[in-house]
Design a protein around this motif. Structure first.
Motif: not given
Ligand code: UDP
Ligand code: MG
Length: 318
Positions: A92, A94, A96, A199
Motif C-alpha cells: 500500500d 500509505d 502502513q 496511517r
C-alpha cells in the motif's frame, strides 16, 4: 530482468509517496528493482508527485495513471501487467506497510519455493470496528478456500512473476488474490508476520461497506472457482434435489389417496393438503434451477477464455 518489482496502487496519497520511495530506496540499496506506481484516478497532487519521482529516478520508476478511480484491484492488475521483476511485491502507498519486510518475503519465494507469500498484520494499528469484522471475514475465507492464511487482504504480498501474469484481479477481488492464485494452480502459499503502522497521512479509502461487498465477493469466488466451467453441476444438483423432494411429496399424497379409496374412506381434496403446496413450490424451484443451469452452460461455452488453462509443464518432441 530486474530482481524485484514493487507495485504500489495509490489513490489520493500525495503526502506519503516521496517518503515511501525514499524508504524503499534505502532498504533496497544496491539491488536491481523497479517501483511501479499506479495512480488510480487520484484527485490530489499524487500524479504530480509520481511524475517528480519518475524524473528523479527514471531508471527505476514506472508511473501509470488511470483515467478514473477504478479501485484497488484495477490498480494491482495494471501494475501486474507492467511488472518485469523475478519477484513482485505489492504494498500500500500509505506507509502502513514497511519496505523492511521485502527481503524476507523475497527469500521465502526464492529459497523456500513459495508461489505467493502474504503478509500477516498480527498486531494491527486499526480501529476495533475494523479488526473484529476482519477476523470473521478471514475465518470465512479460510473455510471457503481451504487456504490457511490469517490475513487475506494484507496489501503487502510477494509473488513469483508467473503468478501475477496468470491471475486476473477484477472487480474488488484484490481481497482474494490467494484464492485466484490457487485456482490457477499456484498453491504453495505462505505467510509472514509483518509490522503494521498506523496511517500517517490521509484517510482510509474503504468504509464498512467493505465487509458486505467482501462477503458477496467471497460467495462469487467460491462459486466461480468451483463451478465456472461446469455451472450445471451446481444448478443441476440443486434442481435434482428439489425435484426429488417434490416427487416424494406428490407420491406420498397420491399413496394416501389410494389407501383411502381402498379402505372406502372419504378422500380429501389435494388442495386441502399442505404437502401439496410444498411439493408444487419445490417443483417450480427445481425447474428454475435447471433452466438457470442450462443458461449458465450456454454462457460459459461462449467464454473466450474457456480454453485458457494454466499449463505447468510441457515436454515437446524434437
Ligand atoms: N487504493 C487505490 N484505489 C482505491 C482505493 C484505495 O489504489 O480506490 C489504494 C490506497 O491508496 C492504498 C491501498 O489501496 O495504497 C490501500 O487502501 P487503504 O489504505 O485506504 O486501505 P486500508 O489500509 O484502510 O485497508
Ligand atoms: Mg491503509
Amino acid at each position: 530482468m530486474k530482481e524485484l518489482s514493487i507495485v504500489i496502487p495509490l489513490y489520493n496519497e500525495e503526502e506519503s509517496l516521496s517518503e515511501l520511495k525514499a524508504w524503499i530506496d534505502r532498504v533496497l540499496k544496491g539491488r536491481s528493482y523497479e517501483v511501479i506506481f499506479v495512480d488510480d484516478g487520484s484527485r490530489d497532487g499524487s500524479w504530480a508527485e509520481v511524475q517528480r519521482l519518475a524524473e528523479a529516478d527514471a531508471e527505476r520508476v514506472v508511473g501509470i495513471r488511470m483515467a478514473r478511480n477504478y479501485g484497488k484491484s484495477a490498480g494491482l492488475q495494471m501494475g501486474f501487467q507492467a511488472a518485469t521483476g523475478r519477484v513482485v511485491i505489492t504494498m500500500d502507498a500509505d506507509l502502513q506497510d514497511s519496505p523492511e519486510e521485502i527481503a524476507e518475503l523475497e527469500r521465502k519465494i526464492l529459497e523456500d519455493g513459495y508461489d505467493l507469500v502474504s503478509g500477516w498484520k498480527k498486531k494491527r494499528h486499526d480501529p476495533l470496528s475494523k479488526t473484529i469484522p476482519t477476523r470473521l471475514y478471514n475465518a470465512a475465507t479460510r473455510w471457503v478456500s481451504g487456504i490457511e492464511l490469517h490475513d487475506f487482504n494484507c496489501g503487502l504480498k510477494a509473488y513469483r512473476l508467473e503468478v501475477v501474469k496468470a491471475i486476473e484481479v477484477q472487480g474488488e477481488m484484490h481481497r482474494y488474490i490467494p484464492i485466484l492464485a490457487k485456482s490457477v494452480g499456484f498453491d504453495r502459499i505462505g505467510e509472514q508476520v509483518v509490522q503494521h503502522q498506523a496511517r500517517k497521512y490521509g484517510s482510509s479509502k474503504f468504509g464498512l461497506e467493505r465487509f458486505i461487498n467482501g462477503f458477496l465477493d467471497l460467495m462469487t469466488i467460491g462459486f466461480m472457482s468451483r463451478f465456472s466451467r461446469k455451472p450445471m453441476h451446481f444448478f443441476g444438483a440443486l434442481g435434482v434435489m428439489m425435484f426429488l423432494v417434490s416427487l416424494a411429496g406428490f407420491s406420498w399424497i397420491a399413496l394416501g389417496k389410494l389407501i383411502s379409496i381402498w379402505e372406502g374412506n372419504p378422500t380429501r381434496n389435494i388442495t386441502e393438503i399442505s404437502a401439496f403446496y410444498v411439493s408444487l413450490t419445490g417443483m417450480v424451484f427445481g425447474l428454475q434451477f435447471f433452466l438457470t443451469g442450462f443458461l449458465a452452460e450456454m454462457t460459459s461455452r461462449n467464454d473466450t477464455k474457456r480454453h485458457d488453462y494454466q499449463v505447468a509443464e510441457h515436454i515437446k518432441k524434437q
